[in-house]
Design an enzyme around this catalytic site. Structure first.
Site, PDB file in Angstrom:
ATOM      1  N   GLU A  95     -45.150  21.802  13.885  1.00 52.78           N
ATOM      2  CA  GLU A  95     -45.569  22.888  13.001  1.00 52.78           C
ATOM      3  C   GLU A  95     -47.096  22.846  12.857  1.00 52.78           C
ATOM      4  O   GLU A  95     -47.708  21.771  12.955  1.00 52.78           O
ATOM      5  CB  GLU A  95     -44.897  22.699  11.633  1.00 52.78           C
ATOM      6  CG  GLU A  95     -45.279  23.754  10.613  1.00 52.78           C
ATOM      7  CD  GLU A  95     -44.381  23.737   9.375  1.00 52.78           C
ATOM      8  OE1 GLU A  95     -43.500  22.844   9.271  1.00 52.78           O
ATOM      9  OE2 GLU A  95     -44.560  24.619   8.525  1.00 52.78           O
TER      10      GLU A  95
ATOM     11  N   ASN B 271     -42.309  26.324   7.348  1.00 49.58           N
ATOM     12  CA  ASN B 271     -42.800  27.188   6.267  1.00 49.58           C
ATOM     13  C   ASN B 271     -44.052  27.958   6.707  1.00 49.58           C
ATOM     14  O   ASN B 271     -44.272  29.085   6.271  1.00 49.58           O
ATOM     15  CB  ASN B 271     -43.132  26.334   5.038  1.00 49.58           C
ATOM     16  CG  ASN B 271     -41.899  25.644   4.479  1.00 49.58           C
ATOM     17  OD1 ASN B 271     -40.768  26.083   4.699  1.00 49.58           O
ATOM     18  ND2 ASN B 271     -42.101  24.561   3.737  1.00 49.58           N
TER      19      ASN B 271
ATOM     20  N   ASN C 226     -37.711  31.258   8.993  1.00 48.25           N
ATOM     21  CA  ASN C 226     -37.505  29.862   8.593  1.00 48.25           C
ATOM     22  C   ASN C 226     -37.087  29.775   7.136  1.00 48.25           C
ATOM     23  O   ASN C 226     -37.747  30.365   6.267  1.00 48.25           O
ATOM     24  CB  ASN C 226     -38.815  29.078   8.774  1.00 48.25           C
ATOM     25  CG  ASN C 226     -38.695  27.632   8.336  1.00 48.25           C
ATOM     26  OD1 ASN C 226     -37.990  26.846   8.955  1.00 48.25           O
ATOM     27  ND2 ASN C 226     -39.365  27.287   7.239  1.00 48.25           N
ATOM     28  N   GLU C 227     -36.000  29.070   6.875  1.00 48.26           N
ATOM     29  CA  GLU C 227     -35.562  28.737   5.491  1.00 48.26           C
ATOM     30  C   GLU C 227     -35.759  29.907   4.526  1.00 48.26           C
ATOM     31  O   GLU C 227     -36.398  29.755   3.477  1.00 48.26           O
ATOM     32  CB  GLU C 227     -36.320  27.493   4.996  1.00 48.26           C
ATOM     33  CG  GLU C 227     -36.020  26.265   5.827  1.00 48.26           C
ATOM     34  CD  GLU C 227     -36.538  24.960   5.249  1.00 48.26           C
ATOM     35  OE1 GLU C 227     -37.355  24.987   4.302  1.00 48.26           O
ATOM     36  OE2 GLU C 227     -36.111  23.898   5.742  1.00 48.26           O
TER      37      GLU C 227
ATOM     38  N   GLU D  96     -33.963  21.175  11.984  1.00 41.01           N
ATOM     39  CA  GLU D  96     -34.827  20.242  11.245  1.00 41.01           C
ATOM     40  C   GLU D  96     -33.937  19.135  10.704  1.00 41.01           C
ATOM     41  O   GLU D  96     -33.025  19.413   9.921  1.00 41.01           O
ATOM     42  CB  GLU D  96     -35.561  20.929  10.084  1.00 41.01           C
ATOM     43  CG  GLU D  96     -36.674  21.846  10.535  1.00 41.01           C
ATOM     44  CD  GLU D  96     -37.530  22.360   9.376  1.00 41.01           C
ATOM     45  OE1 GLU D  96     -37.760  21.596   8.412  1.00 41.01           O
ATOM     46  OE2 GLU D  96     -37.961  23.522   9.457  1.00 41.01           O
TER      47      GLU D  96
HETATM   48  O1  AHR Z   1     -40.733  20.001   8.294  1.00 39.59           O
HETATM   49  C1  AHR Z   1     -41.420  20.209   7.105  1.00 39.59           C
HETATM   50  C2  AHR Z   1     -40.919  21.441   6.368  1.00 39.59           C
HETATM   51  O2  AHR Z   1     -39.622  21.216   5.914  1.00 39.59           O
HETATM   52  C3  AHR Z   1     -40.808  22.719   7.160  1.00 39.59           C
HETATM   53  O3  AHR Z   1     -41.989  23.426   7.198  1.00 39.59           O
HETATM   54  C4  AHR Z   1     -39.779  23.484   6.402  1.00 39.59           C
HETATM   55  O4  AHR Z   1     -39.053  24.351   7.233  1.00 39.59           O
HETATM   56  C5  AHR Z   1     -38.919  22.437   5.743  1.00 39.59           C
HETATM   57  O5  AHR Z   1     -38.737  22.672   4.411  1.00 39.59           O
END
Ligand code: AHR
Length: 502
Positions: free
Chosen positions: A27, A72, A172-173, A292
């Site tokens: 990331e 994120n 993402n999330e 993840e």
């Molecule tokens: O991997 C760290 C963070 O964890 C990522 O950005 C997010 O997707 C998750 O909450």
């Protein structure tokens, strides 16, 4: 010494191990990219500024696919910022991590890094602050051969041939309150469906991953998957799962048993996918992308302090967990859990790869070294290929604060085309070793080629740049094989790889 047994049969097949089960994640966060994989001016930097020593460690891990650029981060990211002449790329505030992104490494540079690392890119689009239109555009930019606005822009930026990125994350999330552009399950399901449609209309060969709930602990978990899949089932190929565990309570017995939770999580998400399939009378099966997973907690306190002092800084040393021996054992068990679900989990990404909650650490201008968790990942990635076999394990169990009847011997096995059988097992017993009997008669005349082990007397032992081999693989005690029946000794608290060959 305690006793346990495992029966394995070449016909007890769970499924083919998808090579993408050993994926990872980078990331734009902390020192993952800048000061991690990319450090121009470092003595080990290549002509593009990529650290060759880090590339070598990544290649050794055999990572086939790397999720990028977030996380994120992606929910506020404009992909156009990351292409074109570098001196014209904007510096942007990253609201996800309260830092500044220089965009000096972008789509072209990362795809080239991944090529050098021997990995594919799994590219995430922004469905937080942006939507289907920009998702469509970046697929056109990356994958369309030419003759259109964005494919011609790619060529003008120095890359005539398409990147051909095959796997895409739809955001993402998106159920997390911390996420830029958070959505309800219905809003997300509609957006993901429309984005997936447009992306696949541009390139019908791609596969897409819909965001599942950001963790099994979220209040949204379960209902989120059901509602959003109801909206996008026919246009998506995978649902994502994310899970991080911690031992903040200092309870090693419960910590080592966390895969009981992970196992239930996978089972539940697969069941929800199948329930939606049933409701829709669909012929299609949606599989799982556990994109993840890791241990994450050691650095949380220090991150608050770093951000208090240096908010909006660049390449801050965030999420730099120093992993210890018990973390390696849990990571080992998490790998075994993924292998046992190889029929449904087709993609998995250890989060992350370099510096940020990572198996590989670097020092700016200095060396790089393997954290404890590097080793079980390397072993599984190297030997856990082929077909995942159902291991019938008879083992004593234990009760702890958070779980009951936890198997002391946690095991999984694979059978590869060359006839090699690999048995992986974690002994969760903190005090006693095991005599492990293995019934391998269906594999014919087989011998124990190697017993690799990770073991340390101190569960908190960790590796550092000065002492990189404090926790490192060693030869295990091995055992005997007679007529397809093996007896192997497994020390207390250990990760073990037993490689049997014809
Ligand atoms: O991997 C760290 C963070 O964890 C990522 O950005 C997010 O997707 C998750 O909450």
């Amino acid at each position: 010494m305690k006793k346990a047994s495992i029966i394995l049969d070449r016909d007890y097949r769970i499924g083919a191990v998808d090579r993408r089960l050993y994926g990872s994640f980078i990331e734009h966060l902390g020192r993952a990219v800048y000061g991690g994989v990319y450090e121009p001016g470092h003595p080990q930097a290549d002509e593009l500024g990529f650290r060759k020593d880090v590339l070598a460690m990544v290649r050794r891990l055999g990572v086939p696919i790397v999720r990028y650029p977030g996380g994120n981060f992606v929910s506020g990211f404009n992909w156009e910022d990351s292409v074109g002449p570098r001196d014209a790329r904007p510096r942007r505030l990253d609201l996800a991590w309260s830092t500044t992104e220089s965009n000096q490494v972008g789509l072209h540079e990362f795809c080239e890094w991944a090529r050098r690392a021997g990995a594919e890119v799994m590219y995430a689009v922004n469905l937080g602050t942006r939507g289907p239109e920009q998702a469509r555009d970046v697929v056109e930019y990356a994958n369309h051969p030419g003759g259109s606005k964005f494919s011609d822009m790619r060529a003008a930026n120095g890359r005539k041939d398409p990147f051909n990125i095959k796997l895409w994350c739809l955001g993402n999330e998106m159920d997390g309150p911390w996420q830029m552009g958070r959505k309800t399950a219905f809003e997300y399901g509609r957006t993901a469906n429309e984005a997936a449609k447009l992306m696949k209309w541009v390139d019908p060969t791609i596969e897409v991953v819909a965001c599942g709930s950001s963790s099994s602990e979220m209040p949204t978990f379960g209902g989120w998957e059901l509602t959003m899949l109801d909206e996008c089932y026919e246009n998506v190929d995978y649902v994502s799962l994310h899970r991080y565990y911690d031992n903040a309570a200092g309870d090693t017995a419960s910590f080592l048993a966390r895969t009981m939770d992970m196992d239930g999580f996978i089972h539940t998400v697969a069941s929800i996918c199948d329930a939606v399939k049933g409701k829709k009378h669909s012929k299609k099966t949606v599989n799982l992308s556990f994109d993840e997973w890791n241990v994450w907690y050691h650095s949380k306190g220090q991150d608050e302090e770093i951000l208090r002092r240096a908010k909006w800084g660049e390449a801050l040393p965030l999420l730099e967990d120093v992993y210890n021996f018990e973390d390696a054992l849990l990571v080992g068990s998490m790998l075994l859990t993924l292998l046992r679900h190889a029929d449904r989990v087709k993609v998995a990404c250890l989060a992350q790869l370099v510096n940020v909650i990572a198996p590989i650490m670097t020092r700016p201008g200095g060396g790089c070294w393997a954290q404890t968790i590097y080793w079980p990942f390397l072993h599984a990635s190297k030997y856990g290929r082929g077909t995942s076999l159902r291991a019938v394990v008879d083992t004593p169990v234990y009760d702890c604060a958070d779980y009951e009847a936890v198997p002391l011997i946690d095991a999984a096995a694979t059978f590869s085309d060359d006839g090699t059988v690999t048995v992986f097992c974690v002994n969760r017993d903190m005090a006693e070793g095991f005599e492990l009997s293995l019934d391998l008669r269906s594999f014919g005349d087989i011998r124990l080629q190697e017993h690799i082990m990770l073991h340390h007397g101190d569960v908190k032992a960790a590796n550092t740049e000065a002492h990189p081999d404090t926790v490192a693989p060693m030869a295990g005690p091995g055992g005997t094989v007679d007529g397809g029946r093996a007896t192997v000794h497994i020390p207390a608290l250990s990760w073990n790889v037993l490689r049997f060959e014809k």
